[in-house]
Design an enzyme around this catalytic site. Sequence first.
Site, PDB file in Angstrom:
ATOM      1  N   VAL A  32       0.835  -1.200   0.000  1.00  0.00           N
ATOM      2  CA  VAL A  32       0.000   0.000   0.000  1.00  0.00           C
ATOM      3  C   VAL A  32       0.874   1.255   0.000  1.00  0.00           C
ATOM      4  CG1 VAL A  32      -1.724   1.319   1.303  1.00  0.00           C
ATOM      5  CG2 VAL A  32      -1.926  -1.171   1.136  1.00  0.00           C
ATOM      6  N   PRO A  52      10.973  -0.288   9.056  1.00  0.00           N
ATOM      7  CA  PRO A  52      12.097  -1.224   9.184  1.00  0.00           C
ATOM      8  C   PRO A  52      12.353  -1.892   7.833  1.00  0.00           C
ATOM      9  CG  PRO A  52      10.471  -1.560  10.938  1.00  0.00           C
ATOM     10  CD  PRO A  52       9.852  -0.640   9.940  1.00  0.00           C
ATOM     11  N   GLY A  55      10.455  -4.719   6.133  1.00  0.00           N
ATOM     12  CA  GLY A  55       9.062  -4.528   5.713  1.00  0.00           C
ATOM     13  C   GLY A  55       8.917  -3.834   4.370  1.00  0.00           C
ATOM     14  N   ASP A 117      -6.932   1.752   5.781  1.00  0.00           N
ATOM     15  CA  ASP A 117      -7.849   0.762   6.365  1.00  0.00           C
ATOM     16  C   ASP A 117      -8.609   1.223   7.599  1.00  0.00           C
ATOM     17  OD1 ASP A 117      -7.657  -1.262   4.546  1.00  0.00           O
ATOM     18  OD2 ASP A 117      -5.867  -2.123   5.454  1.00  0.00           O
TER      19      ASP A 117
END
Lengths: 275, 275
Positions: A32, A52, A55, A117
Site C-alpha cells: 500500500v 524497518p 518490511g 484501512d
Amino acid sequence: MVSDLLPLGGGSLLLAWQLKDKHVLIVGGGDVASGRIESVLVADAFITIVCPSQGLHPLTKRFIDRSDRITYHDRVFAGPEDLAAVDMVLTAIDDVEKSREICSLCRELKIPVNVADIPESCDFYFGSQIRDGPLQVMISTNGRSPKLANLIRKRIEQSLPEHAGDAIEKVGELRAQLKERAPGVGGDIGKRRMRWMIDVCTSWDMEELALLDNAMMKRLLNDGWEKNTVPKLEEVGGRERRTPTIKPSGSVIVPSVIGFAIGAVSVGLMWWTRR
Amino acid sequence: MVSDLLPLGGGSLLLAWQLKDKHVLIVGGGDVASGRIESVLVADAFITIVCPSQGLHPLTKRFIDRSDRITYHDRVFAGPEDLAAVDMVLTAIDDVEKSREICSLCRELKIPVNVADIPESCDFYFGSQIRDGPLQVMISTNGRSPKLANLIRKRIEQSLPEHAGDAIEKVGELRAQLKERAPGVGGDIGKRRMRWMIDVCTSWDMEELALLDNAMMKRLLNDGWEKNTVPKLEEVGGRERRTPTIKPSGSVIVPSVIGFAIGAVSVGLMWWTRR
C-alpha cells in the site's frame, strides 16, 4: 435548480491537493505504501519514509534507490519528533494502535492524515486514478467498493480522447502566453480571455489542439485573439490532418453479402418460375 | 516498474476530502461561490457564508433559504475572528488584496484554503466533477484548461455504466454486512473478505449488482461467503434480467437493402441478357 439539488450529501469533496516541494511523511513501506509513494511523487513532494527494512516492498525499495526526493529511515515511527515540518502524513502499517496514535498526534498538530484501512482516522481518502500528462482523473466510491472503482476506471480509460493529455498541455501553454499578452486578474480582461479560450477549445478538436506548436500559437494569438476570432488549424500553419480511410467493418460487409445473396436468389427464382 | 514510473511529477494528489459535520467558511456569494456551496453540501459540511447581500447569486440565495446547514452573514470578511473553529476556507471574491490576506491568515492557522483565481494562494484546486450516488469522479487538468476538463467530463459521463451508482451502493451494503458477519481489521480475515468481494464484483455485472436487495444479500452471504463461492444472480433469488431485444440498427439495414438491390439487379440483368 436548488430544488433538484437538495438534499445533497453522502459524498466527499474531491480535490487536487497541491504538494509541490511540500514534505510528506509515509509510515510503512509495504504494498500500500508503495502506491502512496507513487501518487505523492506525481505531485512533486519531498517524502520521508519510516519503515524497518525487512518490511519494504520491492517497489518501495526501488523508489528509495532511484528518487532523490525520498529520505529513508530504517526504523519504526519514533513519536512527535517525526512530525516536525511535515505537511501531510500517510500511514500504511498493520499496527492498528500505533496507527490511531499517529492519527491523533496529526490532528493535534493540524497535519492532514490518511491511515490506510481505518476510515475514521482519515481526513481524506484516495480513489482509483488515471493520469495522462497534466490530465488526472479520480474515481471515488466513497469507500464503498475499491474493486468497482477499479472496473469503472478501466471503462473511463478506454473512453478518454486519445490526445487529451497533449491537448491540455498545449492549451495550458496557449493560455499562459495569452495571459502574458493581455495580463490582469479578474475583471473584463479576465472574462474576455476566458471566452476566447473557450471558443478555441470548442472550435478545434483535441487532436488539432494537440498539434499546436509555438509558431502556431503565436499566429493564433495574432490572427485570432487580436481580431477576436478563432482561425482554423490550417490558417495558423497547421498541417491538415490525414483523412481517416473508412474501412467497411464486419457489420457492413456481412449484411451486404447476405442482402446480395437474397436479392440474387429472389430474382433468380422469380425468373425461373416464370419460364 | 519504477524505471517506467520515474520521472513522475507535474501533477497533484487527487483526494476525496472528508467534511462530514466539519465547518467550512465561504467568503463571497457569487456564481463561483454557489458552485462551491453545492460541492461542500455534497460532503455533508456545515457552511458559513460571508457576503454582502447585494453580491449574492440567485442560486446562492436559494441555498441559503433552503439548507439548514448554512449560516449566512450579510457583511464582508471581518478578520481572524471569522476563522475560529473553521476547518476549511474557500474564497471567491473580486478583491485580490483581501483574498491574499485571508489566505495568509489561513496558512498561519493551518486551515486548508482555496482562493478562486489565485493558484498560488490555493492548498488545493477543484476539478470538473460527476456524481452518481456514492460514485464521484473528478477530472483535473492541473489548472491548464477548465474548458477541456469540462469536455472530457461530458465524454466520461456518457461512458459510465448505467447502474454504476446503484451497484456501488449495494456492494457497499453487502460489504458492511460481510464485515459484521466476519469482523476484524487487517490480517487473514481481512484478506479473505477482500478476495471474496472482488470475486463478487467480477462475477456479476453492474446491472446485476444494482438489483441486490436485503434478502438476496443474505442468501449471497449464506450460500456464497460461507462456502467460499459466488452463486449466480438467479441462485440467490434474483429475477433474471430481461433479454434485450436486438433491433437491427441503420448500419445493418442500409447495407442489407443495398446488397439485396444489387443482387436482384445483377441476376435480373444476367437473365435478361441471356434471353
